[in-house]
Design a protein around this motif. Structure first.
Motif, PDB file in Angstrom:
ATOM      1  N   GLY A  73      22.212 -38.458 -61.107  1.00 26.53           N
ATOM      2  CA  GLY A  73      23.032 -37.804 -60.090  1.00 26.53           C
ATOM      3  C   GLY A  73      22.309 -36.656 -59.408  1.00 26.53           C
ATOM      4  N   LEU A  74      21.548 -35.892 -60.198  1.00 22.23           N
ATOM      5  CA  LEU A  74      20.809 -34.756 -59.653  1.00 22.23           C
ATOM      6  C   LEU A  74      19.793 -35.219 -58.619  1.00 22.23           C
ATOM      7  CD1 LEU A  74      20.067 -31.696 -59.847  1.00 22.23           C
ATOM      8  CD2 LEU A  74      18.413 -32.345 -61.606  1.00 22.23           C
ATOM      9  N   LEU A  75      19.008 -36.243 -58.946  1.00 21.37           N
ATOM     10  CA  LEU A  75      17.979 -36.728 -58.020  1.00 21.37           C
ATOM     11  C   LEU A  75      18.584 -37.361 -56.764  1.00 21.37           C
ATOM     12  CD1 LEU A  75      14.797 -36.857 -58.257  1.00 21.37           C
ATOM     13  CD2 LEU A  75      16.022 -36.072 -60.269  1.00 21.37           C
ATOM     14  N   LEU A  76      19.606 -38.181 -56.943  1.00 23.85           N
ATOM     15  CA  LEU A  76      20.202 -38.853 -55.794  1.00 23.85           C
ATOM     16  C   LEU A  76      20.866 -37.859 -54.850  1.00 23.85           C
ATOM     17  CD1 LEU A  76      21.724 -42.042 -57.464  1.00 23.85           C
ATOM     18  CD2 LEU A  76      19.472 -41.732 -56.428  1.00 23.85           C
ATOM     19  N   GLU A  77      21.434 -36.811 -55.403  1.00 27.80           N
ATOM     20  CA  GLU A  77      22.039 -35.777 -54.555  1.00 27.80           C
ATOM     21  C   GLU A  77      20.961 -34.975 -53.829  1.00 27.80           C
ATOM     22  OE1 GLU A  77      25.068 -31.926 -54.896  1.00 27.80           O
ATOM     23  OE2 GLU A  77      24.333 -32.915 -56.707  1.00 27.80           O
ATOM     24  N   ARG A  78      19.921 -34.579 -54.540  1.00 25.75           N
ATOM     25  CA  ARG A  78      18.860 -33.768 -53.932  1.00 25.75           C
ATOM     26  C   ARG A  78      18.193 -34.467 -52.758  1.00 25.75           C
ATOM     27  NH1 ARG A  78      15.474 -31.089 -58.998  1.00 25.75           N
ATOM     28  NH2 ARG A  78      16.884 -29.314 -59.363  1.00 25.75           N
ATOM     29  N   TRP A  79      18.044 -35.786 -52.854  1.00 24.48           N
ATOM     30  CA  TRP A  79      17.313 -36.513 -51.824  1.00 24.48           C
ATOM     31  C   TRP A  79      18.217 -37.238 -50.852  1.00 24.48           C
ATOM     32  CZ3 TRP A  79      12.694 -34.927 -50.991  1.00 24.48           C
ATOM     33  CH2 TRP A  79      12.002 -34.301 -52.032  1.00 24.48           C
ATOM     34  N   GLY A  80      19.474 -36.838 -50.788  1.00 26.45           N
ATOM     35  CA  GLY A  80      20.366 -37.316 -49.738  1.00 26.45           C
ATOM     36  C   GLY A  80      20.868 -38.726 -49.896  1.00 26.45           C
ATOM     37  N   VAL A  90      15.180 -42.092 -39.516  1.00 30.24           N
ATOM     38  CA  VAL A  90      13.919 -41.355 -39.596  1.00 30.24           C
ATOM     39  C   VAL A  90      14.178 -39.854 -39.497  1.00 30.24           C
ATOM     40  CG1 VAL A  90      11.702 -40.900 -38.474  1.00 30.24           C
ATOM     41  CG2 VAL A  90      12.518 -43.258 -38.726  1.00 30.24           C
ATOM     42  N   THR A  91      14.989 -39.480 -38.517  1.00 26.44           N
ATOM     43  CA  THR A  91      15.339 -38.068 -38.351  1.00 26.44           C
ATOM     44  C   THR A  91      16.089 -37.543 -39.570  1.00 26.44           C
ATOM     45  OG1 THR A  91      15.438 -38.311 -35.945  1.00 26.44           O
ATOM     46  CG2 THR A  91      16.566 -36.413 -36.893  1.00 26.44           C
ATOM     47  N   ALA A  92      16.997 -38.365 -40.111  1.00 25.84           N
ATOM     48  CA  ALA A  92      17.777 -37.950 -41.286  1.00 25.84           C
ATOM     49  C   ALA A  92      16.866 -37.720 -42.490  1.00 25.84           C
ATOM     50  CB  ALA A  92      18.826 -39.004 -41.609  1.00 25.84           C
ATOM     51  N   LEU A  93      15.895 -38.605 -42.693  1.00 28.52           N
ATOM     52  CA  LEU A  93      14.986 -38.461 -43.822  1.00 28.52           C
ATOM     53  C   LEU A  93      14.073 -37.245 -43.635  1.00 28.52           C
ATOM     54  CD1 LEU A  93      14.037 -39.518 -46.503  1.00 28.52           C
ATOM     55  CD2 LEU A  93      12.667 -41.230 -45.314  1.00 28.52           C
ATOM     56  N   GLN A  94      13.624 -37.022 -42.413  1.00 22.80           N
ATOM     57  CA  GLN A  94      12.813 -35.832 -42.139  1.00 22.80           C
ATOM     58  C   GLN A  94      13.605 -34.553 -42.409  1.00 22.80           C
ATOM     59  OE1 GLN A  94      11.789 -36.857 -38.086  1.00 22.80           O
ATOM     60  NE2 GLN A  94       9.668 -37.311 -38.636  1.00 22.80           N
ATOM     61  N   ARG A  95      14.893 -34.592 -42.076  1.00 29.28           N
ATOM     62  CA  ARG A  95      15.753 -33.436 -42.315  1.00 29.28           C
ATOM     63  C   ARG A  95      15.887 -33.169 -43.811  1.00 29.28           C
ATOM     64  NH1 ARG A  95      19.398 -34.731 -38.941  1.00 29.28           N
ATOM     65  NH2 ARG A  95      20.684 -35.960 -40.350  1.00 29.28           N
ATOM     66  N   VAL A  96      16.009 -34.218 -44.619  1.00 31.03           N
ATOM     67  CA  VAL A  96      16.091 -34.057 -46.072  1.00 31.03           C
ATOM     68  C   VAL A  96      14.792 -33.459 -46.617  1.00 31.03           C
ATOM     69  CG1 VAL A  96      16.238 -35.296 -48.268  1.00 31.03           C
ATOM     70  CG2 VAL A  96      17.785 -35.897 -46.407  1.00 31.03           C
ATOM     71  N   TRP A 140      17.285 -45.238 -55.424  1.00 30.94           N
ATOM     72  CA  TRP A 140      16.671 -44.376 -54.407  1.00 30.94           C
ATOM     73  C   TRP A 140      15.885 -45.201 -53.388  1.00 30.94           C
ATOM     74  CZ3 TRP A 140      12.868 -39.842 -55.997  1.00 30.94           C
ATOM     75  CH2 TRP A 140      12.611 -39.042 -54.869  1.00 30.94           C
ATOM     76  N   ARG A 141      15.006 -46.088 -53.885  1.00 31.92           N
ATOM     77  CA  ARG A 141      14.199 -46.927 -52.982  1.00 31.92           C
ATOM     78  C   ARG A 141      15.080 -47.822 -52.117  1.00 31.92           C
ATOM     79  NH1 ARG A 141      10.654 -47.515 -57.613  1.00 31.92           N
ATOM     80  NH2 ARG A 141      11.852 -49.369 -58.170  1.00 31.92           N
ATOM     81  N   ASP A 142      16.075 -48.454 -52.733  1.00 31.16           N
ATOM     82  CA  ASP A 142      16.950 -49.366 -51.985  1.00 31.16           C
ATOM     83  C   ASP A 142      17.732 -48.629 -50.909  1.00 31.16           C
ATOM     84  OD1 ASP A 142      16.083 -51.478 -53.489  1.00 31.16           O
ATOM     85  OD2 ASP A 142      17.835 -51.549 -54.802  1.00 31.16           O
ATOM     86  N   ALA A 143      18.147 -47.397 -51.204  1.00 31.72           N
ATOM     87  CA  ALA A 143      18.890 -46.622 -50.213  1.00 31.72           C
ATOM     88  C   ALA A 143      18.019 -46.308 -49.000  1.00 31.72           C
ATOM     89  CB  ALA A 143      19.409 -45.325 -50.841  1.00 31.72           C
ATOM     90  N   VAL A 144      16.761 -45.924 -49.247  1.00 31.81           N
ATOM     91  CA  VAL A 144      15.840 -45.637 -48.140  1.00 31.81           C
ATOM     92  C   VAL A 144      15.574 -46.915 -47.348  1.00 31.81           C
ATOM     93  CG1 VAL A 144      13.503 -44.872 -47.529  1.00 31.81           C
ATOM     94  CG2 VAL A 144      14.767 -43.695 -49.341  1.00 31.81           C
ATOM     95  N   ALA A 145      15.337 -48.034 -48.056  1.00 32.41           N
ATOM     96  CA  ALA A 145      15.053 -49.302 -47.382  1.00 32.41           C
ATOM     97  C   ALA A 145      16.227 -49.761 -46.521  1.00 32.41           C
ATOM     98  CB  ALA A 145      14.714 -50.373 -48.419  1.00 32.41           C
ATOM     99  N   LEU A 196       3.732 -33.247 -44.382  1.00 27.89           N
ATOM    100  CA  LEU A 196       2.891 -34.345 -43.902  1.00 27.89           C
ATOM    101  C   LEU A 196       3.612 -35.687 -44.010  1.00 27.89           C
ATOM    102  CD1 LEU A 196      -0.588 -33.299 -45.316  1.00 27.89           C
ATOM    103  CD2 LEU A 196       0.075 -33.445 -42.919  1.00 27.89           C
ATOM    104  N   LEU A 197       4.392 -35.857 -45.066  1.00 30.29           N
ATOM    105  CA  LEU A 197       5.172 -37.081 -45.198  1.00 30.29           C
ATOM    106  C   LEU A 197       6.171 -37.189 -44.049  1.00 30.29           C
ATOM    107  CD1 LEU A 197       6.003 -39.614 -46.730  1.00 30.29           C
ATOM    108  CD2 LEU A 197       7.453 -38.184 -48.185  1.00 30.29           C
ATOM    109  N   GLY A 198       6.780 -36.061 -43.680  1.00 33.17           N
ATOM    110  CA  GLY A 198       7.696 -36.058 -42.546  1.00 33.17           C
ATOM    111  C   GLY A 198       7.002 -36.450 -41.258  1.00 33.17           C
ATOM    112  N   SER A 199       5.765 -35.992 -41.081  1.00 25.92           N
ATOM    113  CA  SER A 199       4.995 -36.359 -39.883  1.00 25.92           C
ATOM    114  C   SER A 199       4.672 -37.851 -39.883  1.00 25.92           C
ATOM    115  CB  SER A 199       3.698 -35.553 -39.819  1.00 25.92           C
ATOM    116  OG  SER A 199       3.968 -34.176 -39.720  1.00 25.92           O
ATOM    117  N   PHE A 200       4.341 -38.395 -41.056  1.00 26.32           N
ATOM    118  CA  PHE A 200       4.066 -39.833 -41.155  1.00 26.32           C
ATOM    119  C   PHE A 200       5.263 -40.654 -40.697  1.00 26.32           C
ATOM    120  CE2 PHE A 200       5.299 -43.411 -43.877  1.00 26.32           C
ATOM    121  CZ  PHE A 200       4.389 -44.367 -43.434  1.00 26.32           C
TER     122      PHE A 200
END
Length: 229
Positions: A73-80, A90-96, A140-145, A196-200
């Motif tokens: 729960g801690l990790l999933l909350e921290r990373w949105g 893309v913008t949402a992930l950069q914001r996180v 986490w991976r599936d949510a991003v995908a 840098l990850l955000g820039s990628f």
């Protein structure tokens, strides 16, 4: 009065269990699972050994519960991951990423990522730990995908992007950055890597069509007028 006492008694086991999980997480996060002391956990939770074994038959069961009920729960909350997906992914992930970089604590840099710590320590030793840890990474991976795929459907993410591979890369980059920063004890390194990850991530956006891209015309040189005689 009797109903109030019954409700209080019904809640007490849950409160005791929550105290044990909180204390166990703190001890495991700082020392690792194998070095974690049950006596320290009991002292922090303020409960007896009998109360511990009422809820968890052994130390391993307590560790599994920490992964499933606290770390996940801690990790999933921290990373949105628990936030409803809206707008441009893309913008949402950069914001996180920016939010996490801005909110880093010395504690996080000192101790690293609790899930990654347990993955490194326990995945080779205990299959149940490995499954629980990997299940959280999978969520986490599936949510991003899925969010990237949603962006592809909306036209905000390039169609040729492999959403699953990029999602795995994003999670690996974040976790690797925490590991490097922990080794170097450097918040600056961690913030730089997240930036840098955000820039990628900008490279995932569709390239504008040439016909729509504004072109800058070169300035024409003015011809000199012939001198009047």
């Amino acid at each position: 009065m009797a109903k109030t006492l019954l409700k209080r008694r019904a809640r007490e086991p849950d409160i005791t269990r929550d105290k044990l999980l909180k204390a166990a997480f703190e001890e495991i996060y700082r020392r690792g699972f194998q070095a974690a002391s049950l006596d320290t956990i009991l002292a922090k939770a303020g409960v007896s050994k009998g109360a511990l074994y009422h809820h968890f038959p052994d130390k391993a069961s307590l560790g599994y519960a920490v992964v499933d009920e606290v770390v996940k729960g801690l990790l999933l909350e921290r990373w949105g991951v628990l936030e409803p997906p809206t707008g441009d992914p893309v913008t949402a992930l950069q914001r996180v990423l920016r939010r996490r970089a801005a909110s880093l604590t010395p504690h996080e840099v000192e101790l690293g990522c609790p899930l990654n710590n347990l993955a490194q320590e326990m995945s080779p030793l205990d299959q149940r730990f490995r499954r629980g840890i990997n299940a959280t990474f999978d969520i986490w991976r599936d949510a991003v995908a899925k969010d990237l795929e949603r962006g592809q459907a909306q036209g905000t993410v390039r169609r040729d992007v492999d959403a699953q591979k990029v999602a795995a890369f994003v999670v690996a980059s974040i976790e690797g950055s925490f590991g490097l920063a922990k080794g170097a004890q450097s918040a600056a390194m961690l913030r730089s890597n997240l930036e840098l990850l955000g820039s990628f991530l900008d490279s995932l956006r569709p390239v504008e069509k040439k016909g729509k891209r504004a072109r800058i015309k070169p300035a024409r040189s003015k011809r000199r007028q012939p001198a009047r005689t």
